[in-house]
Design a protein around this motif. Sequence first.
Motif, short mmCIF file in Angstrom:
data_model
loop_
_atom_site.label_atom_id
_atom_site.label_comp_id
_atom_site.label_asym_id
_atom_site.label_seq_id
_atom_site.Cartn_x
_atom_site.Cartn_y
_atom_site.Cartn_z
N GLY A 137 0.80 -1.21 0.00
CA GLY A 137 0.00 0.00 0.00
C GLY A 137 0.84 1.26 0.00
N THR A 138 0.20 2.39 0.33
CA THR A 138 0.90 3.67 0.26
C THR A 138 1.81 3.90 1.47
N LEU A 139 1.25 3.76 2.67
CA LEU A 139 2.06 3.98 3.87
C LEU A 139 3.10 2.88 4.05
N GLY A 140 2.73 1.64 3.78
CA GLY A 140 3.67 0.54 3.93
C GLY A 140 4.87 0.70 3.02
N THR A 141 4.64 1.14 1.77
CA THR A 141 5.75 1.36 0.84
C THR A 141 6.62 2.53 1.29
N LEU A 142 5.97 3.59 1.78
CA LEU A 142 6.74 4.75 2.27
C LEU A 142 7.67 4.32 3.41
N ILE A 143 7.14 3.56 4.36
CA ILE A 143 7.97 3.10 5.49
C ILE A 143 9.09 2.20 4.99
N ALA A 144 8.76 1.27 4.09
CA ALA A 144 9.75 0.33 3.57
C ALA A 144 10.88 1.06 2.84
N MET A 145 10.54 2.04 2.01
CA MET A 145 11.56 2.77 1.26
C MET A 145 12.43 3.62 2.17
N GLU A 146 11.83 4.21 3.19
CA GLU A 146 12.63 5.00 4.12
C GLU A 146 13.57 4.10 4.92
N LEU A 147 13.10 2.94 5.34
CA LEU A 147 13.97 1.99 6.03
C LEU A 147 15.09 1.50 5.11
N ALA A 148 14.72 1.21 3.85
CA ALA A 148 15.72 0.75 2.88
C ALA A 148 16.80 1.81 2.66
N ALA A 149 16.38 3.08 2.53
CA ALA A 149 17.34 4.15 2.34
C ALA A 149 18.25 4.29 3.56
N PHE A 150 17.68 4.15 4.75
CA PHE A 150 18.47 4.23 5.98
C PHE A 150 19.52 3.12 6.01
N ILE A 151 19.13 1.92 5.63
CA ILE A 151 20.08 0.80 5.61
C ILE A 151 21.17 1.05 4.57
N MET A 152 20.80 1.58 3.41
CA MET A 152 21.80 1.88 2.38
C MET A 152 22.78 2.96 2.85
N LEU A 153 22.29 3.92 3.63
CA LEU A 153 23.18 4.95 4.18
C LEU A 153 24.21 4.34 5.12
N ILE A 154 23.77 3.33 5.88
CA ILE A 154 24.70 2.62 6.76
C ILE A 154 25.75 1.87 5.93
N ILE A 155 25.28 1.17 4.89
CA ILE A 155 26.19 0.39 4.04
C ILE A 155 27.17 1.31 3.30
N SER A 156 26.71 2.52 2.95
CA SER A 156 27.58 3.43 2.20
C SER A 156 28.81 3.86 3.01
N TYR A 157 28.75 3.75 4.34
CA TYR A 157 29.93 4.05 5.16
C TYR A 157 31.08 3.13 4.76
N SER A 158 30.77 1.86 4.55
CA SER A 158 31.81 0.90 4.17
C SER A 158 32.39 1.26 2.80
N TYR A 159 31.51 1.65 1.87
CA TYR A 159 31.98 2.02 0.53
C TYR A 159 32.89 3.25 0.61
N ALA A 160 32.47 4.25 1.38
CA ALA A 160 33.28 5.47 1.48
C ALA A 160 34.64 5.17 2.11
N TYR A 161 34.66 4.34 3.13
CA TYR A 161 35.91 3.96 3.79
C TYR A 161 36.84 3.24 2.81
#
Length: 469
Positions: free
Chosen positions: A42-66
């Motif tokens: 749905g609409t809210l479920g997808t919004l939450i999922a995408m925001e969580l996914a982006a947050f996880i990718m931001l964490i993973i990007s630390y390793s890439y930057a390092y």
Amino acid sequence: MSTHLRLRRRLTAFNTWSLAFGGVIGWGSFVMPGTVFLKRAGTLGTLIAMELAAFIMLIISYSYAYMIHKFPVTGGQFFYADKAFGSRHGFICAWFLGLCYISIIPMNATALCLIFRALCGDLLKFGFYYKLAGYDIYFGEILLACVALILFAYISSLKVYYSGRLQSIFVILLLAGVLVTLAGLITSPNTNKSDLLPMFYPDDSRNYLTQIISVLVVAPWAFVGFDIVPLLSEESRFSRNYTKSIMDIAILCGCFVYIVLNVIAASGFSEKFSGWVEYVNALPNLNGIEGIATFSAAHKVLGRTGIFFMSLAAFMAMLTGITAFYTATSRLLYSMSREKMLPSWFGKLNRNNIPLNAVIFCMAVSILAPFAGRNALGWTVDMSSIGGAVSMAYTSLAAIHFARSEEKKRIDMIIFGGAGFIFSVIFALLLLVPVGFDCSLEMPSYVLLIMWTILGVIFYKRKNFIADK
């Protein structure tokens, strides 16, 4: 062409961001809101999922930057795995990352045909015709996809700053199209907030958390593209201190566009439907503009103007996807050749300092794909999330490995790397193991994944045999 040439530092920070963001936003962001996201969460479920996914990718990007700071060379994830754990692990990482990257190229090219079907009806349905895996394949549509693949292979063979500048223009037009449609949605008298109700998909016995997870699991596919940045290290002419910001902004902008397009899609139903739930349930039986939720919404709120801007955005997204992954895949192959993982043929540069043979190889493989149809191609794209998860896991582990070996242990990187590795493994397990979240691979994708793995084992063994001789 010569192996004595070197890649040139020609890409600006904006060019590099454009390639990363263009990799994140492709054909799927315009089609999947109606066909996948809304029907899963749905609409809210997808919004939450995408925001969580982006947050996880931001964490993973630390390793890439390092790792970029430690090894500012073309090769990215493959090079990190190779230096941290040896050639076998480097090959495994590259084998699955290559599958992830190269499968996205023809999917973007064939998506052009979907848009033409919606806008022009039967215009491209000429020449020979056949059906494969339930999908109608026409010569005209194959021709369009092949022309696009050949054209952008040629563009990718030019000096890298041409691709970078062109990508930047495409990205600006993409964002303009999405933002104009969003503005139309907000100001249109034909829409209201109640169009977004219900917040989750009601025709489903699964609870809200399960619905969110079923969308969250596509994160390695949805956000693949930000990880192009390390593959461009030797061609970027800006300080490495900006690489983390470039990746993070690409992730956040990608998250924004995914959410906006999902909201637009939920508002796209016509008067004959009571709401978005009835509309997305009927989508498989709808044709033309009405058969693509984001296009239907654009037409609803802005008429022909809306169709123009949504078409502009979708076309630009497909072209940015082709350009980004031609660039990324060819640099991956170039790096593997330089590390003696592939024949030297892949590492030869043309007079524009581009690995032309690697680009040609990507084009040749991609041109075969339109003959299989989008349904069969979809099975390989489902596998691309596995490839993305594997490369993220290796990069996170490599960051831990090198952070622990420093004179002053980088505890922060050990923590971020550990979190990134755990998230990557969870993504892979959710895709591989049917655990009730309705997000695991379909059977054809399992079969193809096993075949790809066996092929990789054979290739690696043969490579070692030839090297030993």
